[in-house]
Scaffold this motif. Structure first.
Motif, short mmCIF file in Angstrom:
data_model
loop_
_atom_site.label_atom_id
_atom_site.label_comp_id
_atom_site.label_asym_id
_atom_site.label_seq_id
_atom_site.Cartn_x
_atom_site.Cartn_y
_atom_site.Cartn_z
N ALA A 186 0.01 -5.86 5.88
CA ALA A 186 0.33 -5.18 4.62
C ALA A 186 1.14 -3.92 4.95
N TYR A 187 1.92 -3.45 3.98
CA TYR A 187 2.69 -2.23 4.17
C TYR A 187 2.60 -1.38 2.92
N ASP A 188 2.91 -0.09 3.07
CA ASP A 188 2.82 0.86 1.97
C ASP A 188 4.08 0.85 1.12
N SER A 189 5.24 0.78 1.77
CA SER A 189 6.50 0.79 1.03
C SER A 189 7.59 0.15 1.90
N VAL A 190 8.70 -0.19 1.25
CA VAL A 190 9.85 -0.75 1.95
C VAL A 190 11.10 -0.08 1.43
N SER A 191 12.05 0.19 2.33
CA SER A 191 13.33 0.75 1.93
C SER A 191 14.43 -0.01 2.64
N ARG A 192 15.58 -0.14 1.96
CA ARG A 192 16.74 -0.87 2.51
C ARG A 192 17.85 0.13 2.74
N HIS A 193 18.46 0.05 3.92
CA HIS A 193 19.48 1.02 4.31
C HIS A 193 20.77 0.32 4.71
N ALA A 194 21.89 0.95 4.36
CA ALA A 194 23.21 0.40 4.66
C ALA A 194 23.86 1.11 5.83
N GLU A 195 23.55 2.37 6.02
CA GLU A 195 24.21 3.13 7.08
C GLU A 195 23.47 4.44 7.32
N GLY A 196 23.74 5.04 8.43
CA GLY A 196 23.27 6.38 8.73
C GLY A 196 21.78 6.58 8.73
N VAL A 197 21.04 5.74 9.42
CA VAL A 197 19.60 5.93 9.49
C VAL A 197 19.21 6.61 10.79
N MET A 198 18.15 7.43 10.73
CA MET A 198 17.59 8.07 11.90
C MET A 198 16.10 7.83 11.88
N VAL A 199 15.53 7.50 13.01
CA VAL A 199 14.11 7.20 13.10
C VAL A 199 13.46 8.17 14.09
N SER A 200 12.45 8.87 13.62
CA SER A 200 11.66 9.74 14.49
C SER A 200 10.48 8.94 15.00
N LEU A 201 10.25 8.95 16.28
CA LEU A 201 9.16 8.19 16.87
C LEU A 201 7.89 9.02 17.01
N GLN A 202 7.85 10.20 16.42
CA GLN A 202 6.66 11.03 16.44
C GLN A 202 5.67 10.54 15.39
N ALA A 203 4.38 10.69 15.68
CA ALA A 203 3.35 10.32 14.72
C ALA A 203 3.44 11.24 13.50
N THR A 204 3.22 10.68 12.32
CA THR A 204 3.21 11.48 11.10
C THR A 204 1.85 11.33 10.43
N GLU A 205 1.57 12.22 9.50
CA GLU A 205 0.30 12.14 8.78
C GLU A 205 0.22 10.90 7.91
#
Length: 64
Positions: free
Chosen positions: A17-36
């Motif tokens: 299961a997942y909380d939300s989904v988003s679709r991206h076309a360009e310019g994404v950045m992913v932080s690999l740090q744990a979040t709350e």
């Protein structure tokens, strides 16, 4: 960023299961740090018409 109207009930990458989904076309950045809020984000490449996109499935700590 978009929210896909045809999102599946469970994540197509890990099957959870997942909380939300988003679709991206360009310019994404992913932080690999744990979040709350999120413990994991799964990435699924998709094609919308003839255009490549990537869907991000956001999993909470309880869902991961």
């Amino acid at each position: 960023m978009e929210v896909p109207e045809d999102a599946p009930a469970n994540c197509p990458v890990c099957g959870a299961a997942y909380d939300s989904v988003s679709r991206h076309a360009e310019g994404v950045m992913v932080s690999l740090q744990a979040t709350e809020r999120y413990a994991r984000v799964c990435f699924e490449p998709v094609t919308v018409g003839a255009t490549a996109r990537i869907d991000f499935y956001h999993h909470t700590h309880e869902q991961a």
